[in-house]
Design an enzyme around this catalytic site. Sequence first.
Site, PDB file in Angstrom:
ATOM      1  N   SER A 186      30.241  33.127  39.415  1.00  0.00           N
ATOM      2  CA  SER A 186      31.474  32.751  40.098  1.00  0.00           C
ATOM      3  C   SER A 186      32.353  31.815  39.279  1.00  0.00           C
ATOM      4  O   SER A 186      33.582  31.913  39.346  1.00  0.00           O
ATOM      5  CB  SER A 186      31.165  32.119  41.455  1.00  0.00           C
ATOM      6  OG  SER A 186      30.564  33.073  42.297  1.00  0.00           O
ATOM      7  N   HIS A 215      33.001  27.455  41.746  1.00  0.00           N
ATOM      8  CA  HIS A 215      34.250  28.201  41.864  1.00  0.00           C
ATOM      9  C   HIS A 215      35.423  27.317  41.412  1.00  0.00           C
ATOM     10  O   HIS A 215      36.308  27.766  40.683  1.00  0.00           O
ATOM     11  CB  HIS A 215      34.495  28.631  43.320  1.00  0.00           C
ATOM     12  CG  HIS A 215      33.471  29.548  43.875  1.00  0.00           C
ATOM     13  ND1 HIS A 215      32.233  29.121  44.276  1.00  0.00           N
ATOM     14  CD2 HIS A 215      33.504  30.879  44.122  1.00  0.00           C
ATOM     15  CE1 HIS A 215      31.549  30.145  44.763  1.00  0.00           C
ATOM     16  NE2 HIS A 215      32.281  31.227  44.668  1.00  0.00           N
TER      17      HIS A 215
END
Length: 189
Positions: free
Chosen positions: A118, A180
Amino acid sequence: MLSSSSLHAAHLHPSSGAYVYYVVQSGEGVHVSKPVPVKSPLIFDPHRLEEVWRFFTIRLRHIGIYHVVFNVLTQLILGIPLELVHQWRTILVYIGGIISGSLYSRCSDPRVYLAGASGGVYALLAAHLAELVNNELGEMEFAPVRAFILFILIASDAGVAVYQRYFLSGEINKISYVSHIGGFVAGVL
């Protein structure tokens, strides 16, 4: 010599293969947010900081079918077109996103496990947004539509990650989502 597109695509097979391996090994079958292989040598384990490779190998291990499918599709849909324009720099952005996401997660959420690509995927998302802005949203074909789709992708995946971190019971709540953010920042830079 391998092109950066070849290098980027070469990552997808081990990533998907590792997911299949842990699904079979766990015996739990395919789930949206399982299995969570906290004993895997690929996952970032906050209790094994001396194993530095884990900051990088997290990209090979995903938690649940949603996680692996979202990451692989985003890499294919965004990574390869970016590589066609920016060549080897795209893989550097991707790897930088993985590493910065791992480091940011370690600093801001230090007691949780970390898995998945991610950080690198969000670096690609941010790089694509930066590409849209640099082209002033008007020069690139369908730029406003692309920007809207990227916003929906980012918001929905971030929402799922936060939901899994704070609202699902069991081992999944031990998995960090802040990589993220670290990956996105790396993609912007």
